[in-house]
Motif scaffolding. Structure first.
Motif, PDB file in Angstrom:
ATOM      1  N   ALA A  16       0.869  -1.176   0.000  1.00 50.06           N
ATOM      2  CA  ALA A  16       0.000   0.000   0.000  1.00 50.06           C
ATOM      3  C   ALA A  16       0.906   1.226   0.000  1.00 50.06           C
ATOM      4  O   ALA A  16       1.592   1.507   0.978  1.00 50.06           O
ATOM      5  CB  ALA A  16      -0.901  -0.016   1.230  1.00 50.06           C
ATOM      6  N   ILE A  20      -1.817   0.198  -5.025  1.00 51.03           N
ATOM      7  CA  ILE A  20      -1.484  -1.112  -4.484  1.00 51.03           C
ATOM      8  C   ILE A  20      -0.568  -1.770  -5.501  1.00 51.03           C
ATOM      9  O   ILE A  20      -0.960  -2.033  -6.635  1.00 51.03           O
ATOM     10  CB  ILE A  20      -2.733  -1.966  -4.215  1.00 51.03           C
ATOM     11  CG1 ILE A  20      -3.594  -1.286  -3.159  1.00 51.03           C
ATOM     12  CG2 ILE A  20      -2.321  -3.370  -3.752  1.00 51.03           C
ATOM     13  CD1 ILE A  20      -4.917  -1.948  -2.903  1.00 51.03           C
ATOM     14  N   SER A  72       1.636  -5.195   8.445  1.00 49.11           N
ATOM     15  CA  SER A  72       0.577  -5.715   9.310  1.00 49.11           C
ATOM     16  C   SER A  72      -0.299  -6.661   8.495  1.00 49.11           C
ATOM     17  O   SER A  72      -0.163  -6.748   7.275  1.00 49.11           O
ATOM     18  CB  SER A  72      -0.269  -4.581   9.900  1.00 49.11           C
ATOM     19  OG  SER A  72      -1.217  -4.125   8.962  1.00 49.11           O
ATOM     20  N   ASP A  74      -3.403  -6.265   8.048  1.00 49.96           N
ATOM     21  CA  ASP A  74      -4.535  -5.524   7.492  1.00 49.96           C
ATOM     22  C   ASP A  74      -4.533  -5.619   5.967  1.00 49.96           C
ATOM     23  O   ASP A  74      -3.489  -5.843   5.340  1.00 49.96           O
ATOM     24  CB  ASP A  74      -4.441  -4.051   7.899  1.00 49.96           C
ATOM     25  CG  ASP A  74      -4.577  -3.861   9.395  1.00 49.96           C
ATOM     26  OD1 ASP A  74      -5.664  -4.138   9.917  1.00 49.96           O
ATOM     27  OD2 ASP A  74      -3.588  -3.445  10.028  1.00 49.96           O
ATOM     28  N   SER A  75      -5.690  -5.420   5.364  1.00 52.91           N
ATOM     29  CA  SER A  75      -5.789  -5.445   3.903  1.00 52.91           C
ATOM     30  C   SER A  75      -5.033  -4.251   3.317  1.00 52.91           C
ATOM     31  O   SER A  75      -4.878  -3.224   3.988  1.00 52.91           O
ATOM     32  CB  SER A  75      -7.254  -5.390   3.460  1.00 52.91           C
ATOM     33  OG  SER A  75      -7.735  -4.069   3.547  1.00 52.91           O
ATOM     34  N   PRO A  76      -4.582  -4.355   2.077  1.00 51.47           N
ATOM     35  CA  PRO A  76      -3.890  -3.216   1.471  1.00 51.47           C
ATOM     36  C   PRO A  76      -4.797  -1.992   1.336  1.00 51.47           C
ATOM     37  O   PRO A  76      -4.321  -0.854   1.389  1.00 51.47           O
ATOM     38  CB  PRO A  76      -3.437  -3.738   0.109  1.00 51.47           C
ATOM     39  CG  PRO A  76      -4.246  -4.950  -0.156  1.00 51.47           C
ATOM     40  CD  PRO A  76      -4.641  -5.510   1.173  1.00 51.47           C
ATOM     41  N   LEU A  79      -4.765  -0.362   4.694  1.00 51.81           N
ATOM     42  CA  LEU A  79      -3.458   0.253   4.908  1.00 51.81           C
ATOM     43  C   LEU A  79      -3.301   1.544   4.114  1.00 51.81           C
ATOM     44  O   LEU A  79      -2.682   2.502   4.602  1.00 51.81           O
ATOM     45  CB  LEU A  79      -2.338  -0.739   4.573  1.00 51.81           C
ATOM     46  CG  LEU A  79      -2.195  -1.897   5.566  1.00 51.81           C
ATOM     47  CD1 LEU A  79      -1.165  -2.906   5.067  1.00 51.81           C
ATOM     48  CD2 LEU A  79      -1.830  -1.385   6.959  1.00 51.81           C
ATOM     49  N   SER A  94       0.980  -5.417   3.181  1.00 58.52           N
ATOM     50  CA  SER A  94      -0.164  -6.183   3.673  1.00 58.52           C
ATOM     51  C   SER A  94       0.182  -7.663   3.730  1.00 58.52           C
ATOM     52  O   SER A  94       0.434  -8.294   2.707  1.00 58.52           O
ATOM     53  CB  SER A  94      -1.368  -5.984   2.753  1.00 58.52           C
ATOM     54  OG  SER A  94      -2.407  -6.871   3.117  1.00 58.52           O
ATOM     55  N   ASP A  95       0.178  -8.205   4.933  1.00 56.04           N
ATOM     56  CA  ASP A  95       0.403  -9.640   5.133  1.00 56.04           C
ATOM     57  C   ASP A  95      -0.937 -10.300   5.440  1.00 56.04           C
ATOM     58  O   ASP A  95      -1.090 -11.022   6.419  1.00 56.04           O
ATOM     59  CB  ASP A  95       1.411  -9.862   6.262  1.00 56.04           C
ATOM     60  CG  ASP A  95       1.761 -11.331   6.447  1.00 56.04           C
ATOM     61  OD1 ASP A  95       1.573 -12.121   5.498  1.00 56.04           O
ATOM     62  OD2 ASP A  95       2.226 -11.687   7.542  1.00 56.04           O
ATOM     63  N   ILE A  96      -1.890 -10.039   4.571  1.00 52.30           N
ATOM     64  CA  ILE A  96      -3.252 -10.510   4.805  1.00 52.30           C
ATOM     65  C   ILE A  96      -3.339 -12.039   4.911  1.00 52.30           C
ATOM     66  O   ILE A  96      -4.205 -12.573   5.595  1.00 52.30           O
ATOM     67  CB  ILE A  96      -4.217  -9.944   3.735  1.00 52.30           C
ATOM     68  CG1 ILE A  96      -5.656 -10.016   4.213  1.00 52.30           C
ATOM     69  CG2 ILE A  96      -3.983 -10.583   2.383  1.00 52.30           C
ATOM     70  CD1 ILE A  96      -6.593  -9.084   3.489  1.00 52.30           C
TER      71      ILE A  96
END
Length: 158
Positions: A16, A20, A72, A74-76, A79, A94-96
């Motif tokens: 992000a 993206i 984190s 969290d979604s991109p 973020l 993003s490490d979703i």
């Protein structure tokens, strides 16, 4: 498991950065050292303070030739909103799928809150050769890293 004086696990994940894009650690290391700052969640008080502090000190890292990235689960999309609301000038990864927090062994749960699989607050400095030269991991999400110590580690790595 990632640890100082070991090789950093490579990964590719959404970045992000206003848009993206795709981020691959190995590609970024060609430009010099990288600071990976893991944080539990966007829009939380300590995480916001930490990311804003990194942004405030970004010129120190730029002067050394190092890039800073927050990570984190969290979604991109979230973020990008977090970046916008806090006027952050560095990218957030993003490490979703939670693969990076597992590779770096920084996964934690807040079982009493029903929250599972978020990043511990942790910082890794990765040299251009792919070696982790600095590692800081906290089991207490309320504790921020020592920013001057991280800058010194980056300076020693560059």
């Amino acid at each position: 498991m990632a640890e100082a004086n070991g090789d950093a696990p490579d990964f590719t994940a959404p970045l992000a950065n206003g848009d993206i894009d795709e981020f691959t650690l190995a590609d970024e290391l060609a430009d010099g050292p990288v600071v990976l700052a893991f944080f539990p969640g966007a829009f939380t008080s300590v995480c916001t303070t930490e990311m804003c502090t990194f942004d405030d000190r970004l010129s120190k890292f730029d002067d050394i030739g190092a890039d800073v990235y927050g990570i984190s689960v969290d979604s991109p999309f979230a973020l990008n909103e977090f970046r916008d609301q806090n006027d952050l000038s560095f990218g957030l990864i993003s490490d979703i799928d939670k693969e990076i927090i597992d590779a770096y062994d920084v996964r934690m749960d807040f079982a009493d809150l029903g929250v599972h699989g978020v990043a511990k607050r942790a910082v890794f400095v990765v040299g251009a050769d792919g070696e982790i030269t600095y590692e800081w991991v906290s089991d207490d999400p309320g504790v921020e890293p020592e920013y001057d110590e991280i800058a010194a580690a980056v300076d020693d790595t560059a």
